[in-house]
Design an enzyme around this catalytic site. Structure first.
Site, PDB file in Angstrom:
ATOM      1  CG  HIS A 147       6.741 127.047   7.042  1.00  0.00           C
ATOM      2  ND1 HIS A 147       6.116 127.526   8.028  1.00  0.00           N
ATOM      3  CD2 HIS A 147       6.415 125.733   6.851  1.00  0.00           C
ATOM      4  CE1 HIS A 147       5.721 126.566   8.884  1.00  0.00           C
ATOM      5  NE2 HIS A 147       5.798 125.377   8.259  1.00  0.00           N
ATOM      6  CB  SER A 148       2.604 127.364   6.506  1.00  0.00           C
ATOM      7  OG  SER A 148       1.138 127.255   6.837  1.00  0.00           O
ATOM      8  CG  LEU A 149      -0.796 132.299   4.209  1.00  0.00           C
ATOM      9  CD1 LEU A 149      -1.980 131.595   3.166  1.00  0.00           C
ATOM     10  CD2 LEU A 149      -1.442 133.240   4.939  1.00  0.00           C
ATOM     11  CB  SER A 161       4.460 127.632   0.064  1.00  0.00           C
ATOM     12  OG  SER A 161       3.304 127.028   0.661  1.00  0.00           O
ATOM     13  CG  PHE A 177       9.914 124.236   3.239  1.00  0.00           C
ATOM     14  CD1 PHE A 177      10.343 123.326   2.498  1.00  0.00           C
ATOM     15  CD2 PHE A 177      10.671 125.392   3.446  1.00  0.00           C
ATOM     16  CE1 PHE A 177      11.643 123.550   1.682  1.00  0.00           C
ATOM     17  CE2 PHE A 177      11.769 125.725   2.901  1.00  0.00           C
ATOM     18  CZ  PHE A 177      12.522 124.722   2.300  1.00  0.00           C
TER      19      PHE A 177
END
Length: 705
Positions: free
Chosen positions: A326-328, A330, A470
């Protein structure tokens, strides 16, 4: 007749059925939660075996927690967590604050049960017992039992407790307290997914940890399996997917960097500065060579540790492993995956098919370069040496001199190579600039050349099946690093699947596909609603040059489905509850004030106008958006976006909820944190995972690929 039969029924004593509970402490507040029926039965069987005097360990919650029966403790297996007290519960009383039922201690419950048995057998009630804390419990009859809490503490004279204060209800047996006993999980695990969080210790709008958010994600997956894979479950073809959290934030902030930051942080707006230090700065830490190394080492070693531990506890597991970020998180996973080393035989197999054609094409490219430099007379010399574009870019002045190229042409060629090397942006094995077209025609430079930081990326002990991102900023970071285009022939060395999933209002999310196919304008794939319907959209339409296709993101559209109106009502109710809950805690208030954005009235007005115009268009009798021709749908899904996801589409956009459609700025933050409880996201993950095993949904959802 019922009253006459009651004494006879009451005279027959039946032993109470125990149920096992554990105590969860949150913000210094205790909550007693029941185990699932299966876990409670296993614990009761172990207790009844008489071996609870030994150090007997019973796995619970799908194997994620162990219960030490003798110590009455529940211990997390895969992550660090406070040890929870476990209790075999039969009698309960209602608490003061939240009206939740609290179990009595096992010893006192036995006393209550014994008094109850005597009262039922002899039909003698008004039994009066004193609890260990000198509180009074009175059994008036089988249906009326009360617990008196003294209104004041006992005085210095040691007076006995009296029936003072408000009476609290006492219940016997878990079936009488309306406890929400969770459904058990299938024992069979088909696939393992590691989930890496983004910035900060909190992962959603309720400031919950990655452990709690992944718990939600797992619970949603269980309900989606029951709803959409029912046939496969009934035929015992599938069990479930296990999701395990990977935490790197605590390791990073235990390096002492927080102390260093505290010394230089200004004292004003303290809470906001503390929030920034604890969250936003994680992005800068990742761009620091020192802390980037700490982060990637932590993520890789933690995933390897969890994988090894999982295999030890599940020796019969034969499924695959996927990863999600998720976010960073990923971006961290993407950098890890691009730096994995494929097995030599696999790497050679993937290259062999394209080697011959690449060689011929490479020589033609060299001829084009020489022609551009007005040096066509030297083509034969380069062809004799079998020089393709890649070899040309590796040439030194000494090599060119040995080929018999005079000084003047040598300088031209070297200047061309130097200028192209400085502007060329590529990633090892295939991320490349617009000029490079061959699968193996890139400069053999290190990945570090294209980042402001360098790190030694560890290797994973397994090959991930699919990588799910995500709300991911991967596209933005690649662009900032200078990567203008991704080679269509590029695929992650050890992972063949890649899905980029995002909410349309997520301010952190960026697309990937336009970096692979920059010359073609097309929309991301629209994730179908998990119930097969379309949500009510009231915002702006999409910007497009061509008619929208079913299965591609159409932008917000009007919809009069009654189920959408029901969903809108639920959304409004949930939002009011969330707003009330989010008032708790000064940090939460600071975050809300920090993230609240002004609502531009002009844009809102134009949005309404566009929505009204679009609604008018959609209401034409000839136009039915749900009846888009199949050919158009296939065109949307069959766009060639390269090999990064095995030839399949990469970008998938969620449908915004009705409540979110009113103002995209207001729900931007929530859009970035919505994935943990998104049924649509979870269903896509399950669909793609089980598709690798040849198992499909019971019924394909409208608009799905």
């Amino acid at each position: 007749p019922d009253a006459a039969a009651e004494p006879d029924a009451g005279s027959r004593y039946e032993a109470v059925a125990p149920h096992w509970f554990y105590c969860k402490v949150t913000d210094a507040r205790e909550r007693w939660l029941p185990f699932s029926a299966q876990d409670s039965q296993r614990l009761e069987e172990a207790h009844g075996s008489g071996r609870d005097k030994e150090d007997l360990v019973v796995p619970t919650s799908g194997g994620r927690y162990d219960v030490y029966l003798k110590k009455r403790q529940r211990v997390a297996v895969y992550w660090e967590e406070e040890v929870s007290e476990v209790r075999r519960c039969t009698w309960f009383y209602k608490g003061d604050k939240d009206n939740k039922y609290i179990p009595y201690s096992e010893t006192f419950s036995e006393e209550l049960e014994e008094a109850y048995m005597i009262a039922v057998t002899l039909d003698e009630w008004k039994k009066r017992l004193e609890s260990p804390s000198r509180e009074i419990i009175i059994l008036h009859n089988p249906k009326l039992m009360v617990h008196y809490h003294p209104a004041a503490t006992s005085d210095d004279w040691g007076s006995t407790p009296t029936e003072q204060g408000r009476p609290r209800t006492v219940k016997r047996g878990v079936e009488n307290i309306a406890a929400e006993i969770p459904n058990g999980e299938p024992l069979q695990i088909d696939h393992l997914v590691f989930v890496v969080h983004g910035i900060g210790p909190a992962c959603d709008i309720r400031f919950r940890s990655i452990i709690q958010c992944v718990n939600d994600f797992r619970n949603v997956s269980l309900s989606m399996l029951q709803a959409h894979f029912k046939k496969a479950q009934e035929q015992q073809q599938i069990g479930r997917v296990e999701f395990l959290p990977v935490n790197w934030h605590s390791s990073l902030h235990s390096t002492g960097v927080d102390v260093d930051l505290e010394r230089i942080t200004l004292p004003s707006i303290n809470r906001l500065r503390h929030f920034i230090n604890d969250t936003i700065l994680d992005v800068f830490f990742y761009n620091s060579s020192t802390y980037c190394q700490t982060i990637v080492d932590t993520v890789a070693s933690e995933m390897n540790r969890l994988h090894q531990l999982f295999l030890q506890r599940n020796p019969l597991f034969t499924g695959g492993v996927s990863i999600a970020g998720h976010s960073l998180g990923s971006l961290i996973l993407f950098d890890l995956l691009t730096n994995q080393k494929a097995a030599p035989e696999e790497d050679e197999c993937s290259q062999e098919g394209s080697r011959a054609s690449s060689s011929n094409r490479g020589m033609e490219e060299v001829k084009e370069i020489l022609k551009k430099l007005e040096l066509s007379e030297y083509c034969d010399a380069f062809e004799k040496e079998k020089m393709d574009r890649q070899a040309l870019f590796l040439c030194t002045e000494k090599n060119l001199k040995e080929m018999g190229i005079p000084l003047g042409p040598r300088m031209k060629i070297l200047h061309y190579i130097s200028s192209k090397t400085q502007t060329q942006v590529c990633l090892r094995h295939g991320l490349y600039s617009a000029q490079v077209t061959s699968h193996r025609s890139w400069t053999r430079t290190s990945l570090h050349h294209f980042r402001s930081v360098s790190a030694n990326y560890p290797q994973l002990n397994y090959k991930p099946t699919i990588f799910f991102a995500f709300g991911s900023p991967i596209g933005m970071f690649l662009t900032v690093r200078g990567v203008k285009r991704i080679n269509p022939n590029y695929s992650l060395p050890t992972c063949k699947g890649f899905f980029n999933i995002f909410h349309p209002f997520d301010p952190v999310a960026y697309r990937i596909e336009p970096m692979i196919v920059p010359d073609l304008e097309f929309e991301p794939m629209l994730l179908p609603h998990h119930k097969g319907r379309k949500r009510m959209h009231l915002g702006k339409g999409k910007r497009s040059r061509s008619p929208p296709a079913l299965g591609s993101y159409r932008g917000p559209q009007p919809d009069t489905d009654p189920s959408c109106l029901s969903e809108l009502k639920e959304g409004l109710t949930r939002m009011s509850v969330d707003l009330k809950n989010n008032l708790l805690g000064s940090l939460r208030v600071a975050w809300q004030s920090f993230t609240r954005a002004p609502l531009p009235a002009v844009e809102a007005a134009s949005t309404d106008a566009e929505a009204e115009a679009e609604a008018t268009t959609e209401k034409q009798p000839e136009t039915k958006p749900d009846e888009t021709p199949t050919a158009v749908k296939e065109e949307a899904s069959l766009i060639n976006v390269g090999r990064l996801n095995g030839g399949n589409r990469i970008d998938y956009v969620l449908q915004e909820k009705p409540i979110e459609s009113f103002n995209e700025y207001l729900f931007a933050l929530q859009g970035h944190l919505c994935y943990w409880e998104s049924e649509d996201t979870v269903l896509l993950v399950l669909k793609e995972i089980y598709q690798t095993q040849g198992i499909t949904l019971d019924q394909p959802l409208p608009g799905s690929q």
